[in-house]
Design a protein around this motif. Sequence first.
Motif, PDB file in Angstrom:
ATOM      1  N   ALA A 115       0.807  -1.224   0.000  1.00 21.34           N
ATOM      2  CA  ALA A 115       0.000   0.000   0.000  1.00 21.34           C
ATOM      3  C   ALA A 115       0.839   1.273   0.000  1.00 21.34           C
ATOM      4  N   ASP A 116       2.179   1.156  -0.015  1.00 17.50           N
ATOM      5  CA  ASP A 116       2.984   2.325  -0.314  1.00 17.50           C
ATOM      6  C   ASP A 116       2.764   2.707  -1.777  1.00 17.50           C
ATOM      7  N   ILE A 117       3.053   3.958  -2.100  1.00 18.58           N
ATOM      8  CA  ILE A 117       2.875   4.463  -3.465  1.00 18.58           C
ATOM      9  C   ILE A 117       4.246   4.718  -4.065  1.00 18.58           C
ATOM     10  N   VAL A 118       4.460   4.233  -5.280  1.00 18.10           N
ATOM     11  CA  VAL A 118       5.693   4.535  -6.011  1.00 18.10           C
ATOM     12  C   VAL A 118       5.362   5.538  -7.114  1.00 18.10           C
ATOM     13  N   TYR A 119       6.320   6.427  -7.392  1.00 19.03           N
ATOM     14  CA  TYR A 119       6.071   7.556  -8.293  1.00 19.03           C
ATOM     15  C   TYR A 119       7.334   7.847  -9.093  1.00 19.03           C
ATOM     16  N   GLY A 120       7.161   7.951 -10.414  1.00 23.12           N
ATOM     17  CA  GLY A 120       8.289   8.281 -11.275  1.00 23.12           C
ATOM     18  C   GLY A 120       8.416   9.785 -11.437  1.00 23.12           C
ATOM     19  N   ARG A 121       9.605  10.325 -11.176  1.00 25.87           N
ATOM     20  CA  ARG A 121       9.767  11.779 -11.224  1.00 25.87           C
ATOM     21  C   ARG A 121      10.723  12.258 -12.317  1.00 25.87           C
ATOM     22  N   GLU A 122      11.249  11.361 -13.108  1.00 23.45           N
ATOM     23  CA  GLU A 122      12.169  11.761 -14.167  1.00 23.45           C
ATOM     24  C   GLU A 122      11.910  10.943 -15.422  1.00 23.45           C
ATOM     25  N   GLY A 123      12.436  11.450 -16.537  1.00 27.20           N
ATOM     26  CA  GLY A 123      12.364  10.722 -17.798  1.00 27.20           C
ATOM     27  C   GLY A 123      11.055  10.948 -18.530  1.00 27.20           C
ATOM     28  N   GLU A 124      10.924  10.301 -19.661  1.00 26.30           N
ATOM     29  CA  GLU A 124       9.749  10.484 -20.513  1.00 26.30           C
ATOM     30  C   GLU A 124       8.468   9.994 -19.850  1.00 26.30           C
ATOM     31  N   ARG A 125       8.569   9.056 -18.902  1.00 17.91           N
ATOM     32  CA  ARG A 125       7.380   8.473 -18.268  1.00 17.91           C
ATOM     33  C   ARG A 125       7.188   9.000 -16.848  1.00 17.91           C
ATOM     34  N   MET A 159      -3.093   7.671  -4.441  1.00 23.28           N
ATOM     35  CA  MET A 159      -2.411   7.207  -5.642  1.00 23.28           C
ATOM     36  C   MET A 159      -3.096   7.734  -6.897  1.00 23.28           C
ATOM     37  N   TRP A 160      -4.435   7.651  -6.934  1.00 23.13           N
ATOM     38  CA  TRP A 160      -5.159   8.149  -8.113  1.00 23.13           C
ATOM     39  C   TRP A 160      -5.033   9.662  -8.227  1.00 23.13           C
ATOM     40  N   ALA A 161      -5.019  10.367  -7.101  1.00 21.79           N
ATOM     41  CA  ALA A 161      -4.855  11.818  -7.133  1.00 21.79           C
ATOM     42  C   ALA A 161      -3.508  12.202  -7.739  1.00 21.79           C
ATOM     43  N   LEU A 162      -2.487  11.407  -7.475  1.00 27.30           N
ATOM     44  CA  LEU A 162      -1.171  11.673  -8.053  1.00 27.30           C
ATOM     45  C   LEU A 162      -1.160  11.437  -9.561  1.00 27.30           C
ATOM     46  N   ASN A 163      -2.060  10.598 -10.047  1.00 27.75           N
ATOM     47  CA  ASN A 163      -2.140  10.314 -11.483  1.00 27.75           C
ATOM     48  C   ASN A 163      -3.034  11.298 -12.235  1.00 27.75           C
TER      49      ASN A 163
END
Length: 251
Positions: A115-125, A159-163
């Motif tokens: 239930a932790d959230i992972v988030y990409g902060r660099e690159g094209e994705r 998680m959805w709010a971050l997306n």
Amino acid sequence: LVTEQRRLMELLKEKRQAVISHAVTKGLNPGAPMKPSGIEWLGEVPAHWATTRLKHATELIVDCPHETPTYSEDGPYSVIRTADLDEGRIDDSKMFRISESEYLNRIRRAPLLCADIVYGREGERWGHAALVSESSRFCLGQRMMQFRAANNFCPEYLMWALNAEATYLQGQLDTVGATSPHVNVWTIRNYNLAHPPLNEQREIGLFLRNETSQFDTLTAEAQLAIDLLQEHRTALISAAVTGAIDIRSVA
């Protein structure tokens, strides 16, 4: 036909994002009274909602170790990279693996728990977030961050709010014109988010889980249709140029 299926996939992606963005900023009740949020990115929100920043919606924010992992083909642990991440989804089918010693080094700031959230902060994705499904199996790869929801936030809703598009636009301020997009940690910590009551967060999380699952099924069917069409096209060309089919009547 292939072009039509690809266009369908693009439309499904756009609709999926619109559903996510609407649910986490406007809620599920179309008749709810609205109020200005006072935040450009969010616009109007339901009158009984509050707003907050990501740093107040989490009890833990961790940036990845800033070195490339040493991979091990038969290692027992998996590394989550930006390439393994999509909006609300983690694809573990092609994850790189690492040894136990490298895993312990990668989680030295904090382990990744269920239930932790992972988030990409660099690159094209960059800008994609997803929930971790298991504890003590994954670690952060390069260009990744980890969030743990505070007690007054549902991890799935967060998680959805971050997306959502409103969050993406806030991060985009750091990436405009950059050849290698990179969102600063300070910017991410201060993302503005809508803050519904906890029971509504849970309802929104469940709603989006079901809705996005339907979009994902339709997208997978469209991709399967593309694969079959391309196989048929290749087989048709091969049969024609090898004389396996009589094309004289067509001429």
